[in-house]
Design an enzyme around this catalytic site. Sequence first.
Site, PDB file in Angstrom:
ATOM      1  N   ASN A   1       0.871  -1.182   0.000  1.00 16.55           N
ATOM      2  CA  ASN A   1       0.000   0.000   0.000  1.00 16.55           C
ATOM      3  C   ASN A   1       0.906   1.230   0.000  1.00 16.55           C
ATOM      4  O   ASN A   1       1.452   1.600   1.034  1.00 16.55           O
ATOM      5  CB  ASN A   1      -0.900  -0.021   1.243  1.00 16.55           C
ATOM      6  CG  ASN A   1      -1.772   1.226   1.320  1.00 16.55           C
ATOM      7  OD1 ASN A   1      -1.809   2.033   0.375  1.00 16.55           O
ATOM      8  ND2 ASN A   1      -2.476   1.394   2.437  1.00 16.55           N
TER       9      ASN A   1
ATOM     10  N   LYS B   1       0.073   4.229  -0.402  1.00 11.09           N
ATOM     11  CA  LYS B   1      -0.601   5.437   0.108  1.00 11.09           C
ATOM     12  C   LYS B   1      -0.340   6.614  -0.844  1.00 11.09           C
ATOM     13  O   LYS B   1      -0.294   6.415  -2.055  1.00 11.09           O
ATOM     14  CB  LYS B   1      -0.176   5.714   1.551  1.00 11.09           C
ATOM     15  CG  LYS B   1      -0.325   4.454   2.433  1.00 11.09           C
ATOM     16  CD  LYS B   1      -0.155   4.694   3.894  1.00 11.09           C
ATOM     17  CE  LYS B   1      -0.332   3.363   4.653  1.00 11.09           C
ATOM     18  NZ  LYS B   1      -0.276   3.510   6.085  1.00 11.09           N
TER      19      LYS B   1
ATOM     20  N   HIS C   1      -9.602   1.297   4.720  1.00  9.85           N
ATOM     21  CA  HIS C   1      -8.346   1.495   5.452  1.00  9.85           C
ATOM     22  C   HIS C   1      -8.615   2.463   6.602  1.00  9.85           C
ATOM     23  O   HIS C   1      -9.418   3.388   6.470  1.00  9.85           O
ATOM     24  CB  HIS C   1      -7.272   2.047   4.507  1.00  9.85           C
ATOM     25  CG  HIS C   1      -5.920   2.027   5.110  1.00  9.85           C
ATOM     26  ND1 HIS C   1      -5.505   2.979   6.008  1.00  9.85           N
ATOM     27  CD2 HIS C   1      -4.882   1.151   4.974  1.00  9.85           C
ATOM     28  CE1 HIS C   1      -4.275   2.689   6.402  1.00  9.85           C
ATOM     29  NE2 HIS C   1      -3.875   1.585   5.790  1.00  9.85           N
TER      30      HIS C   1
ATOM     31  N   GLU D   1      -7.050   4.903   7.611  1.00 10.49           N
ATOM     32  CA  GLU D   1      -6.857   6.319   7.241  1.00 10.49           C
ATOM     33  C   GLU D   1      -8.092   6.859   6.530  1.00 10.49           C
ATOM     34  O   GLU D   1      -8.460   8.021   6.698  1.00 10.49           O
ATOM     35  CB  GLU D   1      -5.590   6.452   6.365  1.00 10.49           C
ATOM     36  CG  GLU D   1      -4.328   6.272   7.206  1.00 10.49           C
ATOM     37  CD  GLU D   1      -3.137   5.668   6.472  1.00 10.49           C
ATOM     38  OE1 GLU D   1      -3.135   5.654   5.231  1.00 10.49           O
ATOM     39  OE2 GLU D   1      -2.205   5.196   7.159  1.00 10.49           O
TER      40      GLU D   1
ATOM     41  N   GLU E   1      -5.673  -4.682  10.545  1.00  8.67           N
ATOM     42  CA  GLU E   1      -4.642  -3.671  10.761  1.00  8.67           C
ATOM     43  C   GLU E   1      -4.964  -2.905  12.045  1.00  8.67           C
ATOM     44  O   GLU E   1      -5.799  -1.983  12.028  1.00  8.67           O
ATOM     45  CB  GLU E   1      -4.606  -2.669   9.605  1.00  8.67           C
ATOM     46  CG  GLU E   1      -4.186  -3.245   8.284  1.00  8.67           C
ATOM     47  CD  GLU E   1      -3.552  -2.179   7.377  1.00  8.67           C
ATOM     48  OE1 GLU E   1      -2.443  -2.427   6.897  1.00  8.67           O
ATOM     49  OE2 GLU E   1      -4.141  -1.117   7.179  1.00  8.67           O
TER      50      GLU E   1
ATOM     51  N   GLY F   1       2.392   2.442  10.957  1.00  8.47           N
ATOM     52  CA  GLY F   1       3.416   3.488  10.862  1.00  8.47           C
ATOM     53  C   GLY F   1       4.099   3.826  12.169  1.00  8.47           C
ATOM     54  O   GLY F   1       4.797   4.835  12.265  1.00  8.47           O
TER      55      GLY F   1
ATOM     56  N   SER G   1       3.167  -1.953  10.589  1.00  2.06           N
ATOM     57  CA  SER G   1       4.593  -2.056  10.904  1.00  2.06           C
ATOM     58  C   SER G   1       5.221  -3.389  10.504  1.00  2.06           C
ATOM     59  O   SER G   1       6.133  -3.880  11.180  1.00  2.06           O
ATOM     60  CB  SER G   1       4.848  -1.740  12.387  1.00  2.06           C
ATOM     61  OG  SER G   1       4.521  -0.386  12.640  1.00  2.06           O
TER      62      SER G   1
HETATM   63  P1  13P Z   1       2.877   0.521   7.817  1.00  2.00           P
HETATM   64  O1  13P Z   1       3.375  -0.767   7.223  1.00  2.00           O
HETATM   65  O2  13P Z   1       3.653   1.729   7.363  1.00  2.00           O
HETATM   66  O3  13P Z   1       2.718   0.434   9.289  1.00  2.00           O
HETATM   67  O4  13P Z   1       1.405   0.764   7.204  1.00  2.00           O
HETATM   68  C1  13P Z   1       0.510  -0.280   7.254  1.00  2.00           C
HETATM   69  C2  13P Z   1      -0.638   0.071   6.419  1.00  2.00           C
HETATM   70  O5  13P Z   1      -1.360   1.014   6.699  1.00  2.00           O
HETATM   71  C3  13P Z   1      -0.871  -0.747   5.211  1.00  2.00           C
HETATM   72  O6  13P Z   1      -2.142  -0.525   4.698  1.00  2.00           O
END
Ligand code: 13P
Length: 256
Positions: A28, A30, A110, A112, A180, A186, A220
């Site tokens: 992903n 983003k 997601h 976010e 997740e 992150g 992560s």
């Molecule tokens: P990270 O791997 O940066 O923690 O992000 C995970 C994520 O949001 C994947 O969709």
Amino acid sequence: MVASIIILSIREIIMIKINSFSSFFVANWKLNGDFKFIDQFLDNLQVPSDNSKCIVICPTSTYLDYIRHKKNNFYVGAQNVSEHEKGAYTGEISCNALSDLNIDFCILGHSERRQLFNETSTDVSLKSSKVIEFKIVPIVCIGETLEEKENGKTNNILSQQLEDSIPVSSNSDNTIIAYEPVWAIGTGLTPTLEEINKTHQFIKNHNTKFENFKVLYGGSVNANNANEIVSLSNVDGALIGGASLNYDDFTKIIKD
Ligand code: 13P
């Protein structure tokens, strides 16, 4: 009209068979990447020849077309889509547009999107059901916040999100779930391996319908921990953010 019938029937023939893969590694990206980044990433990425692994790259939407022309043993996924097919929805992208580009996967719900763009589980369910109609596999994200975890509410939250985000038309052949934990995204923090495995078991056992669903872990995941996480008995792959932006790290994750 004739052309769209042909496109739809081709898509039907090449629809991804989720259950033919033993594991999934979904990048992903983003809101990151540009032409230069993509060229460099793909020039250096080493995709294993073992095609039991399903590798999916999800760039920002403007690069979907570019990257799908450079497909080489990997699939392409979108990060979001509209629940509407067409109309006065400025700024949105339709399933039809994704289908025209032969996009095979779409991340939905997601955290976010839920937190920053106020998407509800009902929205996620509508979007999921729409992408399934277009033979695109939704990767439906669920996960608890730190506060919810600390208050012992993880399982309640996940149950609610599963019930409200997964549409009736979903089954293990057309939908993937991604767990997740919001607090792990992150942050460099992850649940313990035992916690991850237990939570995935909880998801799969939540309803007999989910028993055979592929459930990916995200939050992560990196080149050092991916292998042990994906080897867990109830984990079918990983959804990777930050580490998927580095071709060396991502190559290591998908190779191990
Ligand atoms: P990270 O791997 O940066 O923690 O992000 C995970 C994520 O949001 C994947 O969709």
